[in-house]
Motif scaffolding. Structure first.
Motif, short mmCIF file in Angstrom:
data_model
loop_
_atom_site.label_atom_id
_atom_site.label_comp_id
_atom_site.label_asym_id
_atom_site.label_seq_id
_atom_site.Cartn_x
_atom_site.Cartn_y
_atom_site.Cartn_z
N ALA A 126 0.84 -1.03 -0.07
CA ALA A 126 -0.21 -0.16 0.05
C ALA A 126 1.00 1.32 0.20
CB ALA A 126 -0.87 0.05 1.23
N HIS A 127 1.86 1.01 0.74
CA HIS A 127 2.77 2.35 0.73
C HIS A 127 3.50 2.71 -0.67
CE1 HIS A 127 5.85 5.14 2.43
NE2 HIS A 127 6.64 4.53 1.74
N MET A 128 3.81 1.70 -1.17
CA MET A 128 4.50 1.72 -2.56
C MET A 128 3.44 2.17 -3.65
SD MET A 128 7.75 1.20 -1.72
CE MET A 128 8.30 1.21 -3.25
N VAL A 129 2.25 1.85 -3.44
CA VAL A 129 1.19 2.09 -4.35
C VAL A 129 0.99 3.53 -4.22
CG1 VAL A 129 -1.14 1.96 -5.02
CG2 VAL A 129 0.17 -0.21 -4.73
N GLY A 130 0.66 3.99 -3.18
CA GLY A 130 0.50 5.44 -2.56
C GLY A 130 1.74 6.34 -3.05
N ARG A 131 2.94 5.83 -2.93
CA ARG A 131 4.20 6.80 -3.08
C ARG A 131 4.03 6.86 -4.66
NH1 ARG A 131 8.75 7.83 -0.06
NH2 ARG A 131 10.24 8.95 -1.23
N ALA A 132 3.91 5.83 -5.60
CA ALA A 132 3.65 5.63 -7.02
C ALA A 132 2.82 6.75 -7.61
CB ALA A 132 3.79 4.60 -7.63
N ALA A 133 1.42 6.67 -6.99
CA ALA A 133 0.52 7.59 -7.28
C ALA A 133 0.89 8.97 -7.17
CB ALA A 133 -0.78 7.10 -6.75
N TYR A 134 1.68 8.98 -5.92
CA TYR A 134 1.90 10.58 -5.71
C TYR A 134 2.86 11.17 -6.61
CZ TYR A 134 3.61 14.48 -2.86
OH TYR A 134 3.93 15.86 -2.52
N ARG A 135 4.03 10.39 -7.08
CA ARG A 135 5.02 10.82 -7.79
C ARG A 135 4.51 10.95 -9.15
NH1 ARG A 135 10.46 10.87 -5.89
NH2 ARG A 135 10.49 10.32 -3.70
N THR A 136 3.53 10.07 -9.74
CA THR A 136 3.16 10.30 -11.16
C THR A 136 2.26 11.25 -11.12
OG1 THR A 136 1.55 8.39 -10.70
CG2 THR A 136 3.78 7.79 -11.59
N GLY A 137 1.58 11.76 -10.35
CA GLY A 137 0.47 13.07 -10.19
C GLY A 137 -0.62 12.47 -10.34
N ARG A 138 -0.95 11.25 -9.87
CA ARG A 138 -2.41 10.72 -9.93
C ARG A 138 -3.39 10.68 -8.74
NH1 ARG A 138 -2.99 7.98 -15.11
NH2 ARG A 138 -1.03 7.37 -15.76
N LEU A 139 -2.89 11.81 -7.79
CA LEU A 139 -3.39 11.98 -6.56
C LEU A 139 -4.01 13.27 -6.67
CD1 LEU A 139 -3.16 10.47 -4.18
CD2 LEU A 139 -1.20 11.94 -3.34
N ASP A 140 -5.10 13.18 -6.03
CA ASP A 140 -5.99 14.55 -5.74
C ASP A 140 -5.30 15.39 -4.70
OD1 ASP A 140 -8.00 16.71 -6.16
OD2 ASP A 140 -9.42 15.51 -4.83
N ARG A 141 -4.50 16.49 -5.26
CA ARG A 141 -3.81 17.18 -3.89
C ARG A 141 -4.62 17.87 -3.24
NH1 ARG A 141 1.97 15.96 -4.70
NH2 ARG A 141 2.22 15.39 -6.95
N ASP A 142 -5.79 18.05 -3.50
CA ASP A 142 -6.74 18.86 -2.87
C ASP A 142 -7.13 18.18 -1.67
OD1 ASP A 142 -6.45 21.21 -4.40
OD2 ASP A 142 -8.24 20.69 -5.77
N ALA A 143 -7.33 16.69 -1.90
CA ALA A 143 -7.85 15.84 -0.60
C ALA A 143 -6.80 15.69 0.28
CB ALA A 143 -8.40 14.54 -1.59
N VAL A 144 -5.54 15.90 0.10
CA VAL A 144 -4.63 15.72 0.95
C VAL A 144 -4.52 16.81 2.25
CG1 VAL A 144 -1.90 15.36 1.32
CG2 VAL A 144 -3.00 14.48 -0.57
N VAL A 145 -4.72 16.28 3.23
CA VAL A 145 -4.64 17.35 4.28
C VAL A 145 -3.39 17.85 4.67
CG1 VAL A 145 -5.40 17.82 6.77
CG2 VAL A 145 -6.89 16.45 5.42
N ARG A 146 -2.41 17.37 4.70
CA ARG A 146 -1.11 17.45 5.08
C ARG A 146 0.04 16.51 4.23
NH1 ARG A 146 2.35 17.27 10.50
NH2 ARG A 146 4.24 18.20 9.84
N ASP A 147 0.49 17.55 3.56
CA ASP A 147 1.56 16.77 2.58
C ASP A 147 2.87 16.81 3.08
OD1 ASP A 147 2.60 15.79 0.28
OD2 ASP A 147 2.04 17.21 -1.21
#
Length: 132
Positions: A85-106
């Motif tokens: 799960a950590h690796m999937v989340g990190r890959a999604a973050y680095r490739t920009g497939r993450l909704d940055r507005d949904a993240v409370v603290r980056d």
């Protein structure tokens, strides 16, 4: 009612509950909107569901060899699921497939900015990641 009958009923309840949780995890993977929510659905209820199925199987089988095998399967699941799960989340973050507005603290963005600033101070000749 003997303890064998009680163990069989408890095993059946654990297996049905675990199967229901695994089904809900699969539905969550298909229906949830973003990567972080899907990642949550892929790890939390699926892991608990598998552990319940393993407990149910252990209550049915009752052999020491089978119980050790089921224990190892559960242990490996608990060790690998958070890492995946950590690796999937990190890959999604680095490739920009993450909704940055949904993240409370980056916190990762802060760490990446700090690392980039340190690399800029080193210069291109000392930076092994440099393309120049």
């Amino acid at each position: 009612m003997s303890w064998i009958a009680v163990a069989d009923v408890a095993g059946a309840v654990c297996m049905l509950t675990g199967a229901l949780l695994c089904l809900l995890a699969g539905i969550g993977l298909l229906r949830l909107p973003d990567v972080l929510a899907r990642m949550h659905a892929a790890t939390k209820p699926q892991s608990l569901g598998l552990l319940l199925v393993l407990i149910g199987a252990g209550l049915w089988l009752r052999s020491p060899i089978d119980l050790c095998t089921l224990l190892l399967v559960g242990l490996f699941q608990l060790l690998t699921s958070p890492v995946a799960a950590h690796m999937v989340g990190r890959a999604a973050y680095r490739t920009g497939r993450l909704d940055r507005d949904a993240v409370v603290r980056d916190e990762l963005a802060e760490a990446l900015r700090t690392e980039a600033a340190a690399q800029d101070r080193q210069g291109p000749e000392e930076n092994p990641r440099s393309e120049g």
